[in-house]
Design a protein around this motif. Sequence first.
Motif, mmCIF file in Angstrom:
data_model
loop_
_atom_site.group_PDB
_atom_site.id
_atom_site.type_symbol
_atom_site.label_atom_id
_atom_site.label_comp_id
_atom_site.label_asym_id
_atom_site.label_seq_id
_atom_site.Cartn_x
_atom_site.Cartn_y
_atom_site.Cartn_z
ATOM 1 N N UNK A 175 103.576 73.312 64.398
ATOM 2 C CA UNK A 175 102.504 73.268 65.291
ATOM 3 C C UNK A 175 102.363 71.535 65.592
ATOM 4 N N UNK A 176 102.595 70.756 64.892
ATOM 5 C CA UNK A 176 102.308 69.401 65.280
ATOM 6 C C UNK A 176 103.611 68.733 65.775
ATOM 7 N N UNK A 177 104.668 69.501 65.718
ATOM 8 C CA UNK A 177 105.851 69.142 66.564
ATOM 9 C C UNK A 177 105.839 68.774 68.002
ATOM 10 N N UNK A 178 106.142 67.499 68.626
ATOM 11 C CA UNK A 178 105.931 67.496 69.922
ATOM 12 C C UNK A 178 107.210 68.268 70.653
ATOM 13 N N UNK A 180 106.805 62.917 61.297
ATOM 14 C CA UNK A 180 106.083 63.703 61.937
ATOM 15 C C UNK A 180 104.567 63.381 61.951
ATOM 16 N N UNK A 181 103.936 63.180 62.999
ATOM 17 C CA UNK A 181 102.564 62.749 62.843
ATOM 18 C C UNK A 181 101.581 63.850 63.441
ATOM 19 N N UNK A 182 100.298 63.909 62.785
ATOM 20 C CA UNK A 182 99.517 64.741 63.268
ATOM 21 C C UNK A 182 98.808 64.627 64.666
ATOM 22 N N UNK A 183 98.684 65.603 65.598
ATOM 23 C CA UNK A 183 98.231 65.357 66.817
ATOM 24 C C UNK A 183 96.696 65.253 66.839
ATOM 25 N N UNK A 184 96.409 64.641 67.869
ATOM 26 C CA UNK A 184 94.786 64.572 68.016
ATOM 27 C C UNK A 184 94.407 65.444 68.953
ATOM 28 N N UNK A 185 92.840 65.530 69.308
ATOM 29 C CA UNK A 185 92.482 66.605 70.122
ATOM 30 C C UNK A 185 93.134 66.660 71.469
ATOM 31 N N UNK A 189 98.181 58.217 64.329
ATOM 32 C CA UNK A 189 98.838 57.408 63.029
ATOM 33 C C UNK A 189 98.875 58.278 61.847
ATOM 34 N N UNK A 190 98.231 59.564 61.963
ATOM 35 C CA UNK A 190 98.256 60.193 60.501
ATOM 36 C C UNK A 190 99.602 60.906 60.141
ATOM 37 N N UNK A 191 100.177 60.716 59.179
ATOM 38 C CA UNK A 191 101.509 61.330 58.845
ATOM 39 C C UNK A 191 101.043 62.702 58.017
ATOM 40 N N UNK A 192 101.888 64.060 58.460
ATOM 41 C CA UNK A 192 101.984 64.972 57.984
ATOM 42 C C UNK A 192 102.672 64.895 56.597
ATOM 43 N N UNK A 193 103.753 63.885 56.550
ATOM 44 C CA UNK A 193 104.551 64.109 55.378
ATOM 45 C C UNK A 193 106.055 64.758 55.672
ATOM 46 N N UNK A 194 106.108 65.191 56.877
ATOM 47 C CA UNK A 194 107.319 65.976 57.352
ATOM 48 C C UNK A 194 107.862 65.268 58.037
#
Length: 799
Positions: free
Chosen positions: A594-597, A515-520, A526-531
Amino acid sequence: MNAASASLVTAALLLGPLASAQTAPAAAPQSTTSQPPQTQTPQAQTVSEVVFVGFTVFEAAQLREALAGRVGVGAGQAATPAQLEDARSRLAASYPEVGFPFSPQVKLSTEATPQGLRVTFTADESAPISRVEVTGAASLSAAQVSTLFKSLADARRVTPASYEATLTALAKAYSDAGLAFRTEDVRARLEGTVLKVSVTEPLVAAVDLSALGEGVSAGALRTRGGQVLNTDAVNDDTRTLSNLLGRPVTWGAAPDAAGRLTVTFRPLESATAERVRQIEVSGNRSVSAADIAKVLRLQPGDVASPQLAQQDYYAIQKLYDSRGLVLVPSDDSLSFENGVLTFRLREAQIAGYVLNWQGDKPLLREDVALRQLPAVGSVFTRDSLRAGLFSLQSFDNVQITGQSSRALDPANPERLTFVLDLGPRPRSVPISADVSYAPQEGLGASVGYGTNNFLGTGNGLSVTFGAGGSDVNDRFSGSVNYTVPWIQADFLDFRARPTSLSLGAWSNVSGNNTLLIKGEDGVATAEDTGRQYSVRSTGASVGLGRDLSRNVSATAGVSVAQRRLTLEPYKAGDSAAVTGENRTTYQDDAAARAELPADSTTALTTLGLRFDNPNGAVPTFGARLNTTLGYGFGLQDGGTTRLSWGQIEAGGSAYQGFGRTLEDGTRQDVLAARVNAGTIVGQGGESNLFRVGGGSPNPAYELRGLPNTAYGTSYLTTSAEVRHNFGVKLGGVVQGIYGLAFVDAGDAWTPGNNANNFGLNVGYGVGAQVNTSLLNVQFAYGLNSSGSGKFTLRLGNFW
């Protein structure tokens, strides 16, 4: 071995030991009786049956007759151990006596039966070789000679069939150079593992013109003493002398005691002194009259020479042969009347097929089998028949065990009926199974069934079902695909040109996705949430494919898919990132969700074009090119967001073989390279991204050694591999074992997103692939630029 050679061998056994010359049959044995004594001795036993195993170049019935008549080893005869050993040694000695370079190992075994002694002779018609040494072929270049014998040397073993095939190629090389050649002028012997071949070229000692009368000089002739006999030159000289004298001239060559030739020209008394007024060619459907005219020696105005006219017909045959075509000679192939020289050509045509199934049990519908072969009524070409036979044997339970051709209509000898002997291919049950284990995912298993000849229809069916560990209790996956490779319908030219239909449906789950962090812009960075999260993809597809030419095909397809994403629970060991001014932690499910596609339901239409000309399923030569255009639309976020996008993907691969030439004509080693790229334009949604990294069923998305999967709306990957075929085949199960070394490079990124820019990833490593009748599996271990490594597993054949 051809029929003539086999006849020599059986004649040798009938008559006794052969002389050392390859051109003469054997001398009779020194025996005072025509039949061996039949007196029963204490050691003699009555033979009930004589069996021959491995004698592929002999007629078993002729061998039985020969051994019974000359050695006394036959059904109903009493044979001593000495007679059996004599028969064994004669069989082995027959090979070099008729021109082959070695005596094969022939084993003798006996078995006592109630009917008598069962005698079995088993031959190993092969011998190991390390290299080939050729002397005497001075008229050919060293490169030509090396090429001619390379396949024999690369095979590391010589057989009668491979040796004779090499001699045939050598004869063709001499013929192409216009030089005389006789296979009996080749001597070969196997010394240890070195095959030594000596070629004696036919040298001209003198030119005799005395039969043509006084005043005829050899000064203008091309044929000279001290040269290798050049048939082109001799035929040119025949034409020159015929025109000079105004009457047909013929030629002949006779060897002296040293084997050197005297070429004699003499008038052809039986022929009329008439000149060619016109040349006509008929029946040439596949070769133009202009091309045929280029190979003719006789021209209008020349003295009509029967010998030269025959040579011109041979030249036309040679032209056809160079194009993979066949001319069938007949009594009316050549005629000369009232100054008109006529060539009536009969191009070999396919009159029909006879399919003989082993045990009268067809494994494939006859109409499907015949569709793989060149059409009845078409001109026969070696390439088209070879391609048809390859296509017929591509069905996974069918093999061709024998083939022959015959002309059933004496009035039309060019109309050939091909007889194919067919039987089942040894193979295992077409069911595949796979078991895997990963610490985070637990135990997983899958089972599948696949065939390209479902119930003898020639259609393909594949079904898979799998189950595995899941953090969200979503464990089962499955798919089914049915393919009709050639639609038989009275629509357009569907019956004449292959058009395929494929139908598919699937419901698969993929767990432990990063699960990656969404951009604006809402696109993953490419930043990992760790989940991690799981994706359930359910859909169906329909596709059409059509051959546009031998190597070019087009495809069109529609697929509909629904993607449902589920956040996996936070597990001990997960390293959830902390972000934002309020130091939000993604251990919190709400923050992570909230970061989930977003979920989505989409449809995608595609058009594709493909060029494909490799030389096999594991290619060592050729290239592949493909491009696909797609338009997709759909909904996400529960229908609140409409999606619409276009995408394009393109790729190509090339193969260059090197090293030894194997028995199937491929090379043992190959350098393979590919490049693939794609991009999405428009609003494709959060889930419709390209994903590259690790192993993949689609090699376009493969980057072995990459520790994580890269996501983006564009991708570029490339790979170079060196593959080595170990030549291992085990029964009907293991069909090949290969080693490989690779370098992969590429990335997936989102243009305009600074948080997900292009960054070159490089992986390199080694691996192995095992191709079996069940499935093909590739194991690879790759390292990356950070120094870490990763194992990957991919099912399927080489790209």
